[in-house]
Design a protein around this motif. Structure first.
Motif, short mmCIF file in Angstrom:
data_model
loop_
_atom_site.label_atom_id
_atom_site.label_comp_id
_atom_site.label_asym_id
_atom_site.label_seq_id
_atom_site.Cartn_x
_atom_site.Cartn_y
_atom_site.Cartn_z
N LEU A 38 0.84 -1.14 -0.23
CA LEU A 38 0.10 0.18 -0.13
C LEU A 38 1.12 1.17 -0.49
N PRO A 39 1.47 1.51 0.38
CA PRO A 39 2.95 2.41 0.88
C PRO A 39 3.08 3.03 -0.87
N ASN A 40 3.58 2.10 -1.74
CA ASN A 40 3.16 2.45 -3.26
C ASN A 40 2.42 3.46 -3.39
N LEU A 41 1.25 2.44 -3.08
CA LEU A 41 -0.03 2.34 -4.37
C LEU A 41 -0.65 3.98 -3.50
N MET A 42 -0.38 4.37 -2.48
CA MET A 42 -0.96 5.80 -1.48
C MET A 42 0.40 6.90 -2.37
N ILE A 43 1.08 6.77 -3.30
CA ILE A 43 1.71 8.00 -3.78
C ILE A 43 0.49 8.67 -4.95
N SER A 44 -0.21 9.72 -4.90
CA SER A 44 -1.33 9.31 -5.71
C SER A 44 -1.23 9.04 -7.42
N ASN A 45 -0.13 9.33 -7.24
CA ASN A 45 -0.27 8.64 -9.39
C ASN A 45 0.53 7.90 -9.26
N CYS A 63 -5.21 2.11 -11.82
CA CYS A 63 -6.53 1.87 -12.00
C CYS A 63 -7.08 2.73 -13.22
N GLU A 64 -5.79 3.08 -13.81
CA GLU A 64 -6.39 3.27 -15.08
C GLU A 64 -5.49 3.05 -16.63
N THR A 65 -4.29 1.46 -16.15
CA THR A 65 -3.98 0.76 -17.03
C THR A 65 -4.41 0.27 -17.85
N GLN A 66 -4.42 -0.52 -18.65
CA GLN A 66 -5.50 -0.93 -19.57
C GLN A 66 -4.00 -2.90 -19.44
N VAL A 121 -9.49 -4.45 1.43
CA VAL A 121 -8.01 -3.40 2.07
C VAL A 121 -7.60 -2.85 0.57
N LEU A 122 -7.34 -3.08 -0.81
CA LEU A 122 -6.43 -3.40 -1.48
C LEU A 122 -7.51 -1.81 -2.00
N ASN A 123 -8.98 -2.72 -2.51
CA ASN A 123 -9.86 -1.56 -3.33
C ASN A 123 -10.34 -1.27 -2.38
N GLN A 124 -10.13 -0.52 -0.56
CA GLN A 124 -11.26 0.15 -0.05
C GLN A 124 -9.98 1.54 -0.32
N HIS A 125 -8.71 1.08 -0.11
CA HIS A 125 -8.16 2.10 -0.40
C HIS A 125 -7.65 3.19 -1.67
N LEU A 126 -7.77 2.14 -2.94
CA LEU A 126 -7.96 2.76 -3.82
C LEU A 126 -9.39 3.07 -4.05
N ASN A 127 -10.44 2.82 -3.60
CA ASN A 127 -11.80 3.22 -4.14
C ASN A 127 -12.34 2.82 -5.65
N LYS A 128 -11.72 1.68 -5.72
CA LYS A 128 -11.90 1.00 -6.83
C LYS A 128 -12.06 -0.98 -7.06
N LYS A 129 -12.83 -1.56 -7.83
CA LYS A 129 -12.16 -2.54 -7.46
C LYS A 129 -11.11 -2.81 -9.11
N PHE A 130 -10.03 -2.99 -8.79
CA PHE A 130 -8.88 -2.63 -10.06
C PHE A 130 -8.17 -3.91 -9.42
N GLY A 135 -15.93 -14.29 -1.22
CA GLY A 135 -15.37 -12.83 -0.76
C GLY A 135 -15.06 -12.36 -1.92
N LEU A 136 -13.42 -13.35 -2.20
CA LEU A 136 -13.06 -12.98 -3.13
C LEU A 136 -13.40 -12.61 -4.77
N ARG A 137 -14.60 -13.66 -4.98
CA ARG A 137 -15.46 -13.16 -5.95
C ARG A 137 -16.42 -12.18 -5.96
N ASP A 138 -16.73 -11.79 -4.67
CA ASP A 138 -18.02 -10.18 -4.24
C ASP A 138 -17.13 -9.25 -4.51
N GLN A 139 -15.60 -9.18 -4.25
CA GLN A 139 -14.16 -8.26 -4.75
C GLN A 139 -14.36 -7.92 -5.93
N GLY A 140 -15.03 -8.68 -7.16
CA GLY A 140 -14.95 -8.96 -8.37
C GLY A 140 -13.89 -9.26 -9.10
N CYS A 141 -13.02 -10.18 -8.27
CA CYS A 141 -11.45 -10.64 -9.21
C CYS A 141 -12.24 -12.37 -9.23
N ARG A 142 -11.09 -12.46 -10.19
CA ARG A 142 -10.72 -14.00 -11.54
C ARG A 142 -9.68 -14.61 -9.75
#
Length: 332
Positions: free
Chosen positions: A205-212, A218-221, A248-257, A291-298
């Motif tokens: 998370l310390p890496n992902l909390m750097i805003s850009n 979240c935006e990468t293809q 926790v990861l998804n909540q920190h970036l406000n997206k199911k990424f 619980g994992l499927r509820d997070q929308g991931c494979r």
């Protein structure tokens, strides 16, 4: 593991994290025909890295050192020298790895420009790939706990023994940090983004909390793959399931990424672990498929377990084989 020799272009894989888990994956990924970029956390303030950071205000070098070695094509003897840690009887150098001192020296020579220092050292160490510090300055990790308390500093956070609700990073003057353009470009041009394995709150998370960085992930293809930890961690993820990690990861970036999660389902033998040597690891992470499927991931569940020296690790070769399959480099 058989190195992939197709004439297709080398897939671009960005691995984001820190701690001891990152080199495990990079060591195995280094055997593959991939264009690897490692984005490494700079919020560590413990051990040799923390001492060096306190004395000369340099980005903590320990994680960077381990990543450089894992991707280096130098003969093993040179890598062993770089990794050598002075014994406790050497009071002046006690506990310091030679590589940490070299990184700190290069950073000082370049007036604190750790990014350029690591690029120069990468050339010296014949690194096959790219090693990018997540930021060009030391970062402070901050955590808020369920009781409302806020603590700064990675070591202090894990020692608090409280339930963490969220984390964020700041610079020494409390401004919001940003990653270099090279980091963002690598993420946006990647074919695959790999997170972990590693401490959820203090390495990933310390890496992902750097805003850009968070925005780019979240935006990468690229497909974003999370390698879930095998064991829960004292002071961070006590009683966590694999789904809790992803949540926790998804909540920190406000997206199911998180697109895909790799989870180990092989049981850890009872009483195998040396609890004194590996005192930060508690129990095996609970498997929660729904619980994992509820997070929308494979979900890819398999035996990714490696038992060694009475410790529990990911089998890097098995994990990377799955990563190569996901990216189309191995038969399904």
């Amino acid at each position: 593991m058989t190195k992939f020799t197709s004439k297709r272009k080398r897939p671009k894989i960005v691995v984001i994290g820190g701690g001891t888990g990152l080199p495990v994956i990079l060591n195995s990924l280094h055997k593959e025909n991939a264009d690897i970029t490692a984005v490494v956390t700079v919020a560590d303030d413990g051990g040799s890295s923390g001492i060096i950071r306190d004395y000369i205000n340099v980005v903590p070098p320990g994680d960077i050192r381990n990543v450089l070695v894992s991707l280096s094509d130098l003969p093993q003897v040179y890598k062993d020298i770089f990794q050598y840690r002075f014994e406790s009887k050497d009071q002046f150098f006690s506990g310091h790895a030679i590589g940490n001192l070299v990184i700190a020296a290069l950073s000082e020579m370049k007036q604190g420009d750790i990014f350029s220092s690591v690029q120069e050292l990468s050339e010296m160490m014949k690194v096959d790939g790219h090693v990018y510090p997540a930021a060009n300055i030391p970062l402070v990790l901050n955590a808020r706990f369920s009781d409302g308390a806020v603590i700064s500093g990675e070591a202090e956070i894990t020692a608090a023994g409280k339930t963490i609700t969220d984390v964020w990073v700041t610079t020494g003057d409390d401004s919001l940090p940003e990653a270099r353009p090279e980091v963002i470009q690598a993420i946006m041009e990647a074919d695959q983004i790999v997170l972990g394995p590693g401490s959820l709150f203090t390495s990933i998370l310390p890496n992902l909390m750097i805003s850009n960085v968070g925005q780019a992930v979240c935006e990468t293809q690229a497909e974003v793959v999370y390698i879930c930890n095998i064991m829960t961690q004292k002071g961070e993820t006590e009683r966590f399931s694999d789904a809790d990690h992803v949540r926790v990861l998804n909540q920190h970036l406000n997206k199911k990424f998180i697109n895909t999660v790799l989870v180990n389902t092989e049981p850890v033998p009872t009483d195998y672990m040396d609890r004194q040597k590996y005192d930060e690891y508690l129990y095996q992470v609970r498997y929660d498929f729904k619980g994992l499927r509820d997070q929308g991931c494979r979900v890819i569940s398999d035996n990714f377990l490696l038992l060694r020296d009475h410790g529990v690790f990911h089998d890097g070769d098995k994990v990377v084989e799955e990563l190569m399959r996901l990216i189309g480099q191995l038969p399904v």
